[in-house]
Design a protein around this motif. Structure first.
Motif, short mmCIF file in Angstrom:
data_model
loop_
_atom_site.label_atom_id
_atom_site.label_comp_id
_atom_site.label_asym_id
_atom_site.label_seq_id
_atom_site.Cartn_x
_atom_site.Cartn_y
_atom_site.Cartn_z
N GLY A 1 28.97 49.18 94.95
CA GLY A 1 30.18 49.00 95.74
C GLY A 1 30.45 50.28 96.52
N LEU A 2 30.43 50.19 97.82
CA LEU A 2 30.66 51.35 98.67
C LEU A 2 32.12 51.34 99.15
N VAL A 3 32.86 52.38 98.79
CA VAL A 3 34.25 52.51 99.19
C VAL A 3 34.28 53.36 100.46
N VAL A 4 34.83 52.80 101.54
CA VAL A 4 34.89 53.49 102.83
C VAL A 4 36.36 53.60 103.20
N PRO B 1 36.28 39.88 104.32
CA PRO B 1 37.09 40.86 104.65
C PRO B 1 37.82 40.44 104.41
N PRO C 1 36.75 48.51 102.28
CA PRO C 1 37.37 49.38 103.29
C PRO C 1 38.77 49.78 102.89
N GLY C 2 39.14 50.98 103.27
CA GLY C 2 40.51 51.42 103.10
C GLY C 2 41.34 51.03 104.31
N ARG C 3 42.42 51.72 104.51
CA ARG C 3 43.34 51.46 105.62
C ARG C 3 42.56 51.57 106.92
N THR C 4 42.48 50.47 107.66
CA THR C 4 41.69 50.42 108.88
C THR C 4 42.56 49.89 110.02
N ALA C 5 42.46 50.52 111.17
CA ALA C 5 43.27 50.16 112.33
C ALA C 5 42.74 48.87 112.96
N THR C 6 43.31 47.76 112.54
CA THR C 6 43.01 46.45 113.12
C THR C 6 44.32 45.69 113.26
N PRO C 7 44.39 44.70 114.15
CA PRO C 7 45.63 43.92 114.26
C PRO C 7 46.02 43.28 112.92
N GLY C 8 45.05 42.75 112.19
CA GLY C 8 45.35 42.14 110.89
C GLY C 8 45.84 43.16 109.89
N ASP D 1 43.62 56.64 110.27
CA ASP D 1 43.17 55.34 109.79
C ASP D 1 41.69 55.19 110.12
N GLY D 2 41.01 54.37 109.34
CA GLY D 2 39.63 54.06 109.66
C GLY D 2 39.57 53.20 110.91
N ARG D 3 38.41 53.16 111.51
CA ARG D 3 38.16 52.28 112.66
C ARG D 3 37.18 51.19 112.21
N PRO D 4 37.25 50.00 112.80
CA PRO D 4 36.30 48.96 112.42
C PRO D 4 34.85 49.45 112.45
#
Length: 193
Positions: free
Chosen positions: A182-185, A88, A123-130, A157-160
């Motif tokens: 390659g899976l784009v999520v 990741p 993964p696209g834009r995902t809601a994580t602290p990083g 936003d995506g979620r983990p």
């Protein structure tokens, strides 16, 4: 290493092994939990032990971007007979990701006769602290330019767990004919054509 039954009461990944890089927080941690819940043996890595890997997962502190880190991960994977299933900022990240996808396609062809599947997840834009910290850094670099709305077409936003569910599918029997993909999520964030 113990296994935990998933919410459906099955252990569809029992006997499977997975290597998840960056598995102590955010998307990586969600993937580790999902694979463990489905019965897989999981080796996870991170640059440091700042996050918390589930105790059921084997862990090695190593920076995958360095030769020493890659060697440490390879040694731990060989020790556990784990095989990669995953996967990741800025230009070096996207360059490394493109190289990983290309390498994974070649590796998939090489390992397919042994029954080993290799796929990547983007993964696209995902809601994580990083993820939030990275977006703040990008915003500082873009200060003064016309900013565009970066919300995904799906409106959030995506979620983990969104990413973890996709990875779970890729390593499940339901994707047994899928390799070198390659899976784009990303909730439709990036146009493809």
């Amino acid at each position: 290493m113990s296994t935990i039954e998933n919410s459906s009461g099955t252990r569809e990944l029992a006997g499977k092994r997975a290597l998840v890089t960056g598995g102590t927080r955010g998307i990586g941690a969600a993937i580790v939990r999902r694979l463990l819940d489905a019965g897989a043996a999981v080796l996870t890595t991170a640059r440091s032990e700042t996050g918390t890997a589930p105790e059921e997962a084997a862990f090695v502190a190593a920076d995958v971007r360095t030769r020493a880190g890659a060697e440490a991960i390879a040694a731990a994977a060989q020790e556990l007979a784990a095989v990669p299933t995953v996967a990741p900022p800025f230009l070096h990240y996207t360059t490394a990701k493109a190289a990983l996808e290309n390498y994974s396609r070649g590796l998939a062809a090489e390992l397919a006769p042994a029954g080993i599947r290799v796929n990547t997840v983007s993964p696209g834009r995902t809601a994580t602290p990083g993820g939030e910290a990275t977006r703040e850094q990008w915003a500082r670099l873009d200060a003064g330019t016309d900013q565009v709305d970066t919300t995904a077409p799906m409106g959030r936003d995506g979620r983990p767990d969104d990413i973890a569910h996709a990875v779970h599918f890729l390593v499940s029997p339901g994707a047994s004919w899928l390799t070198g993909s390659g899976l784009v999520v990303d909730g439709g964030e990036f146009p493809r054509g």
